[in-house]
Enzyme design. Sequence first.
Site, PDB file in Angstrom:
ATOM      1  N   ASP A   1      24.668  -3.380  13.805  1.00  0.00           N
ATOM      2  CA  ASP A   1      23.424  -2.594  13.741  1.00  0.00           C
ATOM      3  C   ASP A   1      22.816  -2.689  12.349  1.00  0.00           C
ATOM      4  OD1 ASP A   1      21.417  -0.608  14.607  1.00  0.00           O
ATOM      5  OD2 ASP A   1      22.372   0.567  13.042  1.00  0.00           O
TER       6      ASP A   1
ATOM      7  N   LYS B   1      26.209   3.606  16.548  1.00  0.00           N
ATOM      8  CA  LYS B   1      26.764   4.312  15.381  1.00  0.00           C
ATOM      9  C   LYS B   1      27.466   5.599  15.812  1.00  0.00           C
ATOM     10  CE  LYS B   1      22.718   3.874  13.514  1.00  0.00           C
ATOM     11  NZ  LYS B   1      21.477   3.487  12.903  1.00  0.00           N
TER      12      LYS B   1
HETATM   13  N1  URA Z   1      17.266   5.237  13.809  1.00  0.00           N
HETATM   14  C1  URA Z   1      18.256   4.310  13.986  1.00  0.00           C
HETATM   15  O1  URA Z   1      19.387   4.515  13.568  1.00  0.00           O
HETATM   16  N2  URA Z   1      17.946   3.168  14.628  1.00  0.00           N
HETATM   17  C2  URA Z   1      16.726   2.892  15.127  1.00  0.00           C
HETATM   18  O2  URA Z   1      16.535   1.850  15.713  1.00  0.00           O
HETATM   19  C3  URA Z   1      15.700   3.854  14.924  1.00  0.00           C
HETATM   20  C4  URA Z   1      16.014   5.021  14.271  1.00  0.00           C
END
Ligand code: URA
Length: 433
Positions: A161, A187
Amino acid sequence: MRMYDIIRKKRDGKELSDEEIGFFIDGYTGGAIPDYQASALLMAICLEGMTDRETAALTLRMAESGDMIDLTGIEGCTVDKHSTGGVGDKTTLITAPIVAALGGKVAKMSGRGLGHTGGTVDKLESIEGFRTSLSPEEFIDQVNRIGLSVTGQSGNLAPADKKLYALRDVTATVDSIPLIASSIMSKKLAAGSRGIVLDVKTGSGAFMKTQKDAELLAEKMVTIGRAAGRNVTAVITDMDAPLGRSIGNSLEVKEAVEALRGKGGSDLMTVSCELAAEMMMFVSGKPKQECLIDVKRAIADGSALAKLREMTAAQGGNAEWIDDTDLFPKAEFSLDIISPADGYISHMDAEMIGTASVLLGAGRNKKDEPIDHSAGIILRAKTGDAVKKGDVTATLYTNDKSRLEPARKEYSRAIEYSDHPAERHPAIYSIIK
Ligand code: URA
């Protein structure tokens, strides 16, 4: 398997298999797939979307790309919250101590500010000495001892991510529902808590500009979390105006302390108490109304504020600053924003207000840029309020005088006035379980 074929398949609107998604995530995280091919696939996903099965597969593969934090060593019910990002959103500083004071175990990894939105880690670092990079052992030990720790993300939490988010940021591929859902949920799943409450923001300062899109995003995230065996609730909240009265790191900590003293404004208290009550439903199993009563009691009897103080001391912060918020350093320069006419504030563009706060030094234009912890904005009038010509509607704060004028211009562009009262938005739109 070839990345070229995967891009072409998604470009043509077809569903990717779990193996193809895994090939992409592992190859990109490991460096075998270059940015240009990853960007092409991200754009195809933005344009063609993903099925629920594809989104779930993408999320799990991203979650498993790094450490999966094991919180089973923590006794009791672990519960986490996550906001999709907003302006003036200091609810973690309020909800996490409330829930810990009521017996929940809050092991929370937070982020820094992103674009026009603020981040809890930056806010906490405005407290003298506060450490936001704890070792996994310190983190878990602290949650076991006092029920609460808020730290920065461990270096190896969902690295897929991290890499993809940086690429999306520069390729106009952030605002895609499957990409946001998988980014956030990867996450949260990797961070290990059993219960997760999502604060999905909608309005001018949010990534989701409409309630419909926010609800769609929330439904996807709840489905993904449930499929992974977690308890998940999403609360859709208003971000058409900044939340509360302050924007900027130490200003927001001070407002959170006031809120825990029972003196928060109504929008901030409504959203914070709702989120805390939803978290407490996972912890205690009680009905919502009883959880709300417990939440309000933890504020009224001072136990939530005491918990914030305890966490501050445990993470090396100067807890006297929580007892006496006048100890926070004040910005050297300030500028009042004056109402140009009699009337009402009819609209505030929360994204522009967030940008004005970044221009004052409260956020970053580039990754790893230092920030000015005492910079920010105090709102003296918000959407729906009556104002008179010459009234002070906001005050800007910074330690760099040259930042005042660009921020004033941006802030002034964000405010619309009218001669009749504007409708106020509800603080909470809906709850998705
Ligand atoms: N917050 C995140 O962690 N990821 C996104 O894609 C958008 C907001």
